[in-house]
Motif scaffolding. Structure first.
Motif, PDB file in Angstrom:
ATOM      1  N   LEU A   1       0.831  -1.199   0.000  1.00 14.14           N
ATOM      2  CA  LEU A   1       0.000   0.000   0.000  1.00 14.14           C
ATOM      3  C   LEU A   1       0.868   1.252   0.000  1.00 14.14           C
ATOM      4  N   LYS A   2       1.959   1.221   0.748  1.00 10.00           N
ATOM      5  CA  LYS A   2       2.843   2.383   0.825  1.00 10.00           C
ATOM      6  C   LYS A   2       3.616   2.566  -0.475  1.00 10.00           C
ATOM      7  N   VAL A   3       4.120   1.463  -1.022  1.00 10.50           N
ATOM      8  CA  VAL A   3       4.887   1.537  -2.265  1.00 10.50           C
ATOM      9  C   VAL A   3       4.030   2.079  -3.403  1.00 10.50           C
ATOM     10  N   GLN A   4       2.754   1.680  -3.423  1.00 14.18           N
ATOM     11  CA  GLN A   4       1.858   2.093  -4.506  1.00 14.18           C
ATOM     12  C   GLN A   4       1.162   3.425  -4.239  1.00 14.18           C
ATOM     13  N   GLY A   5       1.534   4.094  -3.142  1.00  8.69           N
ATOM     14  CA  GLY A   5       0.960   5.403  -2.845  1.00  8.69           C
ATOM     15  C   GLY A   5      -0.486   5.357  -2.413  1.00  8.69           C
ATOM     16  N   ARG A   6      -0.923   4.219  -1.834  1.00 11.10           N
ATOM     17  CA  ARG A   6      -2.328   4.082  -1.423  1.00 11.10           C
ATOM     18  C   ARG A   6      -2.473   4.011   0.092  1.00 11.10           C
ATOM     19  N   TRP A   7      -1.435   4.435   0.792  1.00 14.88           N
ATOM     20  CA  TRP A   7      -1.459   4.382   2.252  1.00 14.88           C
ATOM     21  C   TRP A   7      -1.736   5.766   2.832  1.00 14.88           C
ATOM     22  N   ASN A   8      -2.595   5.790   3.843  1.00  9.92           N
ATOM     23  CA  ASN A   8      -2.673   6.975   4.694  1.00  9.92           C
ATOM     24  C   ASN A   8      -2.848   6.495   6.126  1.00  9.92           C
ATOM     25  N   ASP A   9      -2.412   7.309   7.062  1.00 11.05           N
ATOM     26  CA  ASP A   9      -2.361   6.876   8.459  1.00 11.05           C
ATOM     27  C   ASP A   9      -3.735   6.723   9.090  1.00 11.05           C
ATOM     28  N   THR A  10      -4.765   7.246   8.430  1.00 17.73           N
ATOM     29  CA  THR A  10      -6.119   7.121   8.970  1.00 17.73           C
ATOM     30  C   THR A  10      -6.741   5.784   8.600  1.00 17.73           C
ATOM     31  N   ASP A  11      -6.736   5.472   7.289  1.00 17.88           N
ATOM     32  CA  ASP A  11      -7.411   4.269   6.814  1.00 17.88           C
ATOM     33  C   ASP A  11      -6.481   3.068   6.680  1.00 17.88           C
ATOM     34  N   GLY A  12      -5.175   3.319   6.577  1.00 19.21           N
ATOM     35  CA  GLY A  12      -4.247   2.226   6.329  1.00 19.21           C
ATOM     36  C   GLY A  12      -4.278   1.118   7.360  1.00 19.21           C
ATOM     37  N   PRO A  13      -4.192   1.429   8.657  1.00 18.46           N
ATOM     38  CA  PRO A  13      -4.242   0.360   9.653  1.00 18.46           C
ATOM     39  C   PRO A  13      -5.527  -0.458   9.608  1.00 18.46           C
ATOM     40  N   THR A  14      -6.639   0.209   9.303  1.00 21.02           N
ATOM     41  CA  THR A  14      -7.906  -0.518   9.172  1.00 21.02           C
ATOM     42  C   THR A  14      -7.864  -1.480   7.996  1.00 21.02           C
ATOM     43  N   ARG A  15      -7.271  -1.037   6.893  1.00 25.72           N
ATOM     44  CA  ARG A  15      -7.148  -1.901   5.712  1.00 25.72           C
ATOM     45  C   ARG A  15      -6.275  -3.114   6.011  1.00 25.72           C
ATOM     46  N   VAL A  16      -5.190  -2.923   6.727  1.00 24.58           N
ATOM     47  CA  VAL A  16      -4.323  -4.052   7.104  1.00 24.58           C
ATOM     48  C   VAL A  16      -5.097  -5.042   7.972  1.00 24.58           C
ATOM     49  N   ALA A  17      -5.840  -4.535   8.940  1.00 27.62           N
ATOM     50  CA  ALA A  17      -6.640  -5.415   9.802  1.00 27.62           C
ATOM     51  C   ALA A  17      -7.669  -6.185   8.986  1.00 27.62           C
ATOM     52  N   GLU A  18      -8.294  -5.533   8.017  1.00 30.17           N
ATOM     53  CA  GLU A  18      -9.274  -6.211   7.154  1.00 30.17           C
ATOM     54  C   GLU A  18      -8.616  -7.318   6.339  1.00 30.17           C
ATOM     55  N   LEU A  19      -7.421  -7.069   5.831  1.00 26.80           N
ATOM     56  CA  LEU A  19      -6.723  -8.074   5.029  1.00 26.80           C
ATOM     57  C   LEU A  19      -6.345  -9.278   5.874  1.00 26.80           C
ATOM     58  N   LEU A  20      -5.874  -9.045   7.089  1.00 29.39           N
ATOM     59  CA  LEU A  20      -5.533 -10.168   7.966  1.00 29.39           C
ATOM     60  C   LEU A  20      -6.781 -10.981   8.306  1.00 29.39           C
ATOM     61  N   ASP A  21      -7.863 -10.288   8.587  1.00 31.94           N
ATOM     62  CA  ASP A  21      -9.122 -10.994   8.865  1.00 31.94           C
ATOM     63  C   ASP A  21      -9.588 -11.784   7.653  1.00 31.94           C
ATOM     64  N   ARG A  22      -9.370 -11.226   6.470  1.00 33.69           N
ATOM     65  CA  ARG A  22      -9.810 -11.888   5.237  1.00 33.69           C
ATOM     66  C   ARG A  22      -9.124 -13.238   5.026  1.00 33.69           C
ATOM     67  N   VAL A  23      -7.892 -13.357   5.503  1.00 29.22           N
ATOM     68  CA  VAL A  23      -7.153 -14.617   5.326  1.00 29.22           C
ATOM     69  C   VAL A  23      -7.217 -15.493   6.567  1.00 29.22           C
ATOM     70  N   GLY A  24      -8.082 -15.152   7.515  1.00 28.06           N
ATOM     71  CA  GLY A  24      -8.292 -16.007   8.677  1.00 28.06           C
ATOM     72  C   GLY A  24      -7.336 -15.778   9.825  1.00 28.06           C
ATOM     73  N   LEU A  25      -6.717 -14.596   9.883  1.00 31.30           N
ATOM     74  CA  LEU A  25      -5.830 -14.256  10.990  1.00 31.30           C
ATOM     75  C   LEU A  25      -6.451 -13.149  11.831  1.00 31.30           C
ATOM     76  N   ASP A  26      -6.411 -13.307  13.136  1.00 32.52           N
ATOM     77  CA  ASP A  26      -6.859 -12.230  14.004  1.00 32.52           C
ATOM     78  C   ASP A  26      -5.965 -11.018  13.763  1.00 32.52           C
ATOM     79  N   PRO A  27      -6.546  -9.831  13.640  1.00 29.11           N
ATOM     80  CA  PRO A  27      -5.726  -8.639  13.384  1.00 29.11           C
ATOM     81  C   PRO A  27      -4.614  -8.415  14.408  1.00 29.11           C
ATOM     82  N   SER A  28      -4.757  -8.965  15.609  1.00 27.78           N
ATOM     83  CA  SER A  28      -3.701  -8.817  16.615  1.00 27.78           C
ATOM     84  C   SER A  28      -2.401  -9.492  16.185  1.00 27.78           C
ATOM     85  N   TYR A  29      -2.490 -10.436  15.249  1.00 30.66           N
ATOM     86  CA  TYR A  29      -1.281 -11.093  14.733  1.00 30.66           C
ATOM     87  C   TYR A  29      -0.396 -10.104  13.983  1.00 30.66           C
ATOM     88  N   GLY A  30      -0.937  -8.967  13.612  1.00 32.16           N
ATOM     89  CA  GLY A  30      -0.141  -7.957  12.949  1.00 32.16           C
ATOM     90  C   GLY A  30       0.995  -7.431  13.803  1.00 32.16           C
TER      91      GLY A  30
END
Length: 225
Positions: A108-137
């Motif tokens: 997300l950062k490399v492609q210029g699609r990261w911001n500090d407001t929505d970025g952490p939420t997006r990471v948590a969503e991706l981890l949840d999508r693959v069956g990992l609790d976001p705390s594993y981040g």
């Protein structure tokens, strides 16, 4: 209908050795094509050439109708996010120094699609999508099991919103019980997102279970399929 990926007469050489010899195949959106064969038959060299991580010596690689082998690295840059690899070694594909959340955020950062407001939420969503609790981040790769680490690698690939995943022996390093869970995850993601999969695998039983179609490779050539 134009295939998502269309490989035509692909050739890859290492010096005088021809690793891939005029290999051709299409992959449609929402389809899994397996490349099956023993170690050293040219499967992984084919995958690298498809991704343009190793430029082929001849042939064409068309992705979404665009021929890639003639493009410069700069021209390939906006295309690469849509073709993402998932490698065999779940630990080797993630930096041991970075937490999982940072590894997933990196595209997300490399492609210029990261911001500090929505970025952490997006990471948590991706981890949840693959069956990992976001705390594993908050963990490092060595603090995860092989299956969990491979799921994190898949989350990292999904961050780029790809159309094609090139899966190079993605479950061969995992225990059989864990393997089934990762394959089921990949099948669910394909159903939900319409992803095309180029699935590199030496295990015929896994190929029969997972792939829509398969081609057999021997000594760099397609022998069946």
């Amino acid at each position: 209908m134009t295939p998502l990926l269309d490989v035509r007469e692909l050739v890859v050489r290492y010096g005088d050795f021809t690793a891939v010899d005029r290999v051709s195949f299409p992959v449609g959106a929402g389809e899994t094509l397996a490349l099956n064969g023993p170690s050293g038959c040219g499967k992984s060299s084919t995958a690298l050439a498809v991704l343009q991580l190793r430029r082929p010596d001849a042939g064409e690689v068309l992705f979404e109708g665009r021929e890639l082998t003639t493009l410069t690295e700069r021209e390939l840059r906006p295309i690469r996010p849509r073709m993402q690899p998932v490698f065999q070694d779940p630990y080797g594909s993630l930096s041991p120094r970075h937490r999982i959340r940072d590894a997933v955020a990196e595209p997300l950062k490399v492609q210029g699609r990261w911001n500090d407001t929505d970025g952490p939420t997006r990471v948590a969503e991706l981890l949840d999508r693959v069956g990992l609790d976001p705390s594993y981040g908050d963990r490092h790769p060595h603090e995860l099991s092989g299956g969990q680490c491979q799921r994190a690698g898949i989350a990292r690939a999904l961050a780029s919103e790809p159309r094609l995943l090139v899966l190079d022996e993605p479950v061969s390093a995992l225990d059989p019980s864990v393997r089934a869970g990762v394959l089921n995850l990949l099948a669910d993601l394909q159903d939900d997102l319409g992803l095309g999969y180029l699935f590199i695998c030496h295990d015929r039983a896994v190929v029969r279970h997972f792939a829509d179609r398969a081609i057999e490779m021997r000594e760099g050539r397609v022998t069946s399929g």
